[in-house]
Design an enzyme around this catalytic site. Structure first.
Site, PDB file in Angstrom:
ATOM      1  N   SER A 116      80.569  40.611 -21.469  1.00  0.00           N
ATOM      2  CA  SER A 116      79.923  41.969 -22.379  1.00  0.00           C
ATOM      3  C   SER A 116      80.923  42.394 -23.089  1.00  0.00           C
ATOM      4  CB  SER A 116      79.715  43.020 -21.036  1.00  0.00           C
ATOM      5  OG  SER A 116      78.781  43.938 -21.967  1.00  0.00           O
TER       6      SER A 116
ATOM      7  N   HIS B 100      71.602  41.410 -17.500  1.00  0.00           N
ATOM      8  CA  HIS B 100      73.058  41.681 -17.836  1.00  0.00           C
ATOM      9  C   HIS B 100      73.941  42.185 -16.726  1.00  0.00           C
ATOM     10  CE1 HIS B 100      76.202  42.621 -21.023  1.00  0.00           C
ATOM     11  NE2 HIS B 100      76.608  43.560 -19.977  1.00  0.00           N
TER      12      HIS B 100
ATOM     13  N   ASP C  36      68.224  40.393 -21.174  1.00  0.00           N
ATOM     14  CA  ASP C  36      69.536  40.963 -21.521  1.00  0.00           C
ATOM     15  C   ASP C  36      69.238  41.551 -22.961  1.00  0.00           C
ATOM     16  OD1 ASP C  36      72.065  42.141 -22.082  1.00  0.00           O
ATOM     17  OD2 ASP C  36      72.952  40.322 -21.313  1.00  0.00           O
TER      18      ASP C  36
END
Length: 293
Positions: free
Chosen positions: A135, A261, A231
């Site tokens: 991320s 995610h 996601d």
């Protein structure tokens, strides 16, 4: 999360990570303080077994540049170290909003240089150096690869980006999966508000690796990019993989069907989280081995 205070969001994320991922045993774990861009930062060093001259992976945790720390990603770093048979140096870079962009980027870059300089003393091999992150941490890993090129820093053999944030435009996956799939569009907007100071930051390649100049892209290290089907960040990861491929950078891209995610931090609930870690660790181990030939 976008309706919480920063401290509430950090506590909630830490609680979730403790519930959904458990640390496995590893031979050695130690923490050190190292110089950061504005203040000292912590790193946590994971060493599997008694092997010498281990390849080194520098890891940047996710959390929107606002939440997350060494503890939230401890299980993931342990698993990568054990399965890839490498040393992992996890970096506790400065978080926003206390430290705005580009502090986290500079912390990440300084930590990489520290890991390269100290590798031999730690039992690592500075000629086999890789970066990884998930991320926002994937964002930092990608940006650090760019900075090492323009600043002539330590050579990076490989970059592993797990559902990375690569830009600040809203792609179709934001509209399809921006609500109801764990990470929301509203949360990403909140993260960006905490991290960036002005609109111009969204156009800076040190914040948005999709904007890395064309002339620099072919010089970036081989990449392993992993995304999740449900996601909001999925399309951005795919776009970055395509950017690297078109520039001639060796790139592997995988999208895990049915996943959301952060699923690498949900291994107690999602078997595909375990599989994705195993797949990534094997790719990393193979790449390190190939570099010795």
């Amino acid at each position: 999360m976008s309706e919480q205070t920063v401290s509430e969001a950090r506590a909630a994320f830490a609680k979730m990570c403790r519930m959904l991922s458990k640390p496995e045993p590893i031979a050695k774990v130690e923490e050190r303080k190292i110089p950061g861009f504005q203040n000292d930062i912590k790193v946590r060093i994971y060493t599997p077994g008694q092997l010498k001259s281990l390849p080194v992976l520098v890891y940047f945790h996710g959390g929107g540049w606002v939440i997350g720390d060494l503890d939230t990603h401890d299980p993931l770093c342990r698993a990568l170290a054990n399965q890839a048979e490498c040393m992992v140096v996890a970096v506790d870079y400065s978080l926003a909003p206390e430290s705005k962009f580009p502090v986290a980027v500079e912390d990440a870059y300084m930590a990489l240089q520290w890991a390269a300089a100290q590798a031999v003393g730690l039992g690592g091999d500075p000629t086999r150096l890789a970066v990884a992150g998930d991320s926002a941490g994937g964002n930092l890993a990608a940006v650090v690869c760019y900075l090492t090129q323009i600043r002539k820093g330590a050579a990076i053999l490989y970059q592993m980006l797990f559902y990375p944030s690569t830009g600040f435009h809203y792609t179709p996956s934001y509209e399809e999966y921006g609500e109801g799939y764990h990470l929301t569009k509203a949360t990403m907007k909140w993260f960006r508000q905490q991290y960036l100071t002005e609109y111009a930051d969204t156009k800076n390649p040190m914040a948005a690796p999709l904007l890395i100049p064309k002339e620099a892209t072919p010089l970036l290290p081989p990449a392993y990019i992993l995304t999740a089907e449900y996601d909001p960040l999925r399309d951005g990861g795919f776009e970055y993989a395509e950017k690297l491929k078109k520039a001639g950078v060796e790139t592997q891209y995988f999208c895990y069907p049915g996943m959301i995610h952060g699923f690498l931090n949900m291994t107690e609930a999602l078997d595909d989280g375990k599989k994705a870690i195993a797949d990534a660790a094997k790719a990393l181990k193979d790449h390190f081995a190939a570099s010795c030939r």
